[in-house]
Structures are given as structure tokens and as C-alpha cells.
Design an enzyme around this catalytic site. Structure first.
Site, short mmCIF file in Angstrom:
data_model
loop_
_atom_site.label_atom_id
_atom_site.label_comp_id
_atom_site.label_asym_id
_atom_site.label_seq_id
_atom_site.Cartn_x
_atom_site.Cartn_y
_atom_site.Cartn_z
N ASP A 11 0.86 -1.18 0.00
CA ASP A 11 0.00 0.00 0.00
C ASP A 11 0.90 1.24 0.00
O ASP A 11 1.66 1.46 0.94
CB ASP A 11 -0.90 -0.01 1.24
N ASP A 108 -2.86 2.59 -5.98
CA ASP A 108 -1.90 2.65 -4.88
C ASP A 108 -1.77 1.36 -4.07
O ASP A 108 -1.18 1.38 -2.99
CB ASP A 108 -2.26 3.79 -3.93
N GLU A 109 -2.29 0.25 -4.57
CA GLU A 109 -2.17 -0.97 -3.78
C GLU A 109 -2.23 -2.22 -4.66
O GLU A 109 -2.81 -2.21 -5.74
CB GLU A 109 -3.24 -1.04 -2.69
#
Length: 347
Positions: A11, A108-109
Site C-alpha cells: 500500500d 496505490d495498492e
């Protein structure tokens, strides 16, 4: 599960804000808020906030005007989707350079499926590579399934690691409120509290059949599984298939008449219809979101009589769903509208 098979959840820390600070190094260490056109006097919500802004209580999804009141010295910037997409692609390329299976969850992950005797060492190698090659930092949650890895990330933030498995699940999570579980929001937690389940342990000890009767045959047992830490163990690198397409609009001036609301919903439905046709899959359900002034959001949805990509059908369905809103709400000013088309499982 084999003791050498792990799921890592990567993350990126304050991703959007971090990308903006990379482009504007002079903002390092300052409270930064990104959202809308970057004008806190306009109606828009926070896309992300730097850690410095979060110290003032600024959170994603908060109206920019509220963020400005809480942190008047913050730097407000407009969202720049292409820049975030490019930064995300660079990070995912770094992750794919490792001998792991990469399942992208968003900008973002991502989940990493790995076979290793030292998941912490792998996590640190990933963190180091991401920082060296992109300038961004990330937190890595380590678990024996996707649920535990995802939740573990919250204990490692920022830029750390944390391991959460069946061996320390209840010691770590047992006394926490049910909102600590991935997939349970405040509304569901309130319902569970009304039924006598306030902590993860209490929910885990519930009989799935009881929750099936009181909440629903699918979601009731599912919430019990969440509380027990049961999740998917396999990570897949198959391309993600969209589950829905949606459009929404925030109005700088409230819509004061329901006729105007209907007109805007029809226009949004036409835009969604274009997205549905581009997707090449028919929609099965249509949903409508209405945010009433000052900031109360309600949603309704319905299953279509038959799967369709026809614009006229989708517009008619969106207006029919809009008619499901109570008469008393139709007198309230409206600040945001959204229309969503949901697909079935991929073929």
C-alpha cells in the site's frame, strides 16, 4: 496453507499527495490536500491528504470546505489522474520485477503472492526497490490470506511492515470494533451493534445461521467469516474486470427542483450508457446516488428486467430508480447525483 506461501499487501503511503510533493519538492513537510479543482471554495471532496494535513483531522471523502476550516494553512491542489496513473504504473513495474504474482487493486495498492521462508525480508526488499526506483514509500502487510494481509497494512503504516496470521488474529483483532474489519463500514457496524456484536471476537463467535436470519443469507455468514479472519488465499494476476461503470456530478449550486434532478439523472445515465457500450457487456442493475444538502447521501438500485446496453433502457431504468426515493426527500435541495450500471460476472 503451506508455511512458505504468503500474501503481501503493498500500500503506497499517502500516494496522491506523495506524487504531488514529488512534482513540487517545496511542499515537503507541509499539509497538502488534493481534490476537485484544488479550490476549497468549490464543492468537491478530498481525494487524499498528506500526513501533515491528517494531523488536523483532514480525511479522504471530506468536503474541501471542511478541510479548509480544519487546516487553513493547507496547500490545496487539483486532482491529476494521468499523473497518478503514470506513477502507479511505475510502481507496479517494480513489483512485477520480483518473483511474485502481482494482483493490482488500484493506483496505490496490490497483493503479492509469494513463496518464501522470510516474508519480512521480501517485504523490506520490495519497500527498498519501490523507493529507489520511484521515490515513493509503501507499507507492506503480511498475511496468510488476502484479508489478513490487507488489515495488517494498517498496523504497519507508514512505511513499515506487520504480520497478521491465524496465530495472532484474535490477539491483535479480537477486542477491536467490527469497523476494523475490511468490508464493514459504520452503517453495518451500527446494525451489528444493535444485534449485540460490538467487537471482532463477539462477531466471530456468532452462529452464521443467526446472522443469516437477521441480516441476510449471504451477508450475515460473510460477516462472521470476516471476523474469523477467513479470506482468499490465492493471488491472481488475471486482468481485472470492471464490476460496474458510474458517473457522478457535484453541483456548485444546489438543484432546487425534482424536475431538474430528473433531467440531470437522465444525462448521467446517457454517459453511463456510453461506458457500458464501450465495455462490451450488458448491465444487469442500475443504481442512483443522491446527496442532499448539506451532506446526506442516499442510494437506491434495482435489477433490470433483462440485461441491456441500450441507452434508452438505461435512462428509463435510472429514472425508475430515482422514483424509489421517498416523496419527502424530493423537496430537499440536491448537491450531487450519480448513476451506476452494474455488470454480471465475466464470461
Amino acid at each position: 496453507m503451506s508455511p512458505t506461501r504468503w500474501v503481501l499487501h503493498v500500500d503506497l503511503d499517502q500516494f496522491i499527495a506523495a506524487v504531488e510533493v514529488q512534482r513540487r519538492p517545496e511542499l515537503a513537510g507541509r499539509p497538502v490536500v488534493v481534490g476537485g479543482n484544488g479550490d476549497p471554495s468549490e464543492r468537491a471532496v478530498v481525494a487524499t491528504a498528506s500526513y501533515e494535513a491528517r494531523e488536523f483531522g483532514v480525511r479522504s471523502g471530506m468536503p474541501l470546505r471542511v478541510a479548509a476550516r480544519r487546516c487553513p494553512d493547507a496547500v490545496f491542489l487539483p486532482s491529476d489522474g494521468p499523473a497518478y496513473e503514470e506513477a502507479s504504473e511505475r510502481v507496479m513495474a517494480v513489483l512485477r520485477s520480483f518473483p511474485v504474482v502481482v494482483e493490482v487493486l488500484g493506483w496505490d495498492e496490490a497483493f503479492l503472492g509469494a513463496v518464501t521462508d522470510d516474508p519480512e525480508a521480501l517485504a523490506h526488499d520490495v519497500q527498498r526497490a519501490v523507493t529507489e526506483r520511484t521515490g515513493l514509500s509503501c507499507t507492506v502487510g503480511i498475511g496468510d490470506n488476502t484479508l489478513r494481509a490487507k488489515i495488517a497494512t494498517e498496523f504497519g503504516k507508514p512505511a513499515g511492515t506487520f504480520r497478521l496470521t491465524r496465530f495472532n488474529w484474535f490477539a491483535t483483532m479480537g477486542d477491536r470494533p467490527t469497523t476494523a474489519l475490511w468490508g464493514i463500514g459504520t452503517r453495518t457496524a451500527r446494525r451489528l451493534t444493535e444485534l449485540g456484536y460490538t467487537t471482532v471476537t463477539e462477531l466471530a463467535e456468532a452462529r452464521p445461521s443467526d446472522l443469516a436470519e437477521r441480516i441476510g443469507p449471504a451477508m450475515g455468514p460473510y460477516y462472521v467469516q470476516l471476523a474469523r479472519g477467513i479470506g482468499r488465499e490465492e493471488v491472481s494476476d488475471a486482468p481485472r474486470v470492471a464490476r460496474s461503470r458510474s458517473r457522478e456530478t457535484t453541483f456548485q449550486q444546489n438543484l432546487e427542483s425534482w424536475a431538474a434532478v430528473r433531467e440531470e439523472v437522465a444525462a448521467l445515465a446517457l454517459r453511463v450508457a456510453d461506458d457500458v457500450r464501450a465495455e462490451g457487456r450488458p448491465a444487469l442493475r442500475v443504481g442512483v446516488k443522491v446527496r442532499f444538502a448539506p451532506f446526506t447521501t442516499r442510494g437506491r438500485s434495482a435489477t433490470l428486467p433483462a440485461p441491456t446496453s441500450d441507452p434508452d433502457d438505461l435512462v428509463a431504468a435510472a429514472l425508475a430508480v430515482l422514483d424509489l426515493f421517498e416523496e419527502r426527500n424530493r423537496q430537499r435541495p440536491v448537491r450531487l447525483l450519480g448513476v451506476r450500471a452494474e455488470f454480471g460476472p465475466p464470461p
